[in-house]
Design a protein around this motif. Structure first.
Motif, PDB file in Angstrom:
ATOM      1  N   HIS A  95      45.344  37.486  40.288  1.00 40.03           N
ATOM      2  CA  HIS A  95      46.051  36.532  39.839  1.00 40.03           C
ATOM      3  C   HIS A  95      47.381  36.608  40.464  1.00 40.03           C
ATOM      4  CE1 HIS A  95      48.427  34.031  37.078  1.00 40.03           C
ATOM      5  NE2 HIS A  95      47.223  33.216  37.374  1.00 40.03           N
ATOM      6  N   SER A 116      49.102  33.988  43.226  1.00 41.01           N
ATOM      7  CA  SER A 116      50.263  33.215  43.002  1.00 41.01           C
ATOM      8  C   SER A 116      51.233  33.454  44.372  1.00 41.01           C
ATOM      9  CB  SER A 116      51.052  33.984  41.850  1.00 41.01           C
ATOM     10  OG  SER A 116      50.350  33.757  40.658  1.00 41.01           O
ATOM     11  N   LYS A 127      43.137  30.679  40.633  1.00 41.87           N
ATOM     12  CA  LYS A 127      44.367  31.137  39.779  1.00 41.87           C
ATOM     13  C   LYS A 127      43.796  30.764  38.336  1.00 41.87           C
ATOM     14  CE  LYS A 127      48.576  31.061  39.726  1.00 41.87           C
ATOM     15  NZ  LYS A 127      50.197  30.699  39.970  1.00 41.87           N
TER      16      LYS A 127
END
Length: 56
Positions: A14, A18, A42
């Protein structure tokens, strides 16, 4: 693989996504479809992390 290590691995993925989203948004001429795809990935990871955290 234990549940906690699996969740940690998902959190790392994740975070990596980002960073990719931020880089893509800053890049001139970035592809909106690619950014949207990254954001969907995500979100799926976030939902999976939350689901696993609740059931733990």
């Amino acid at each position: 693989m234990s549940l906690s290590s699996h969740v940690e691995e998902l959190k790392k993925k994740h975070q990596n996504l980002s960073v990719k989203v931020e880089e893509a948004q800053r890049a001139p001429g970035s592809n909106d479809l690619e950014i949207a795809s990254l954001k969907k990935q995500k979100l799926k990871l976030k939902e999976e992390i939350e689901r696993l955290s609740i059931s733990a």
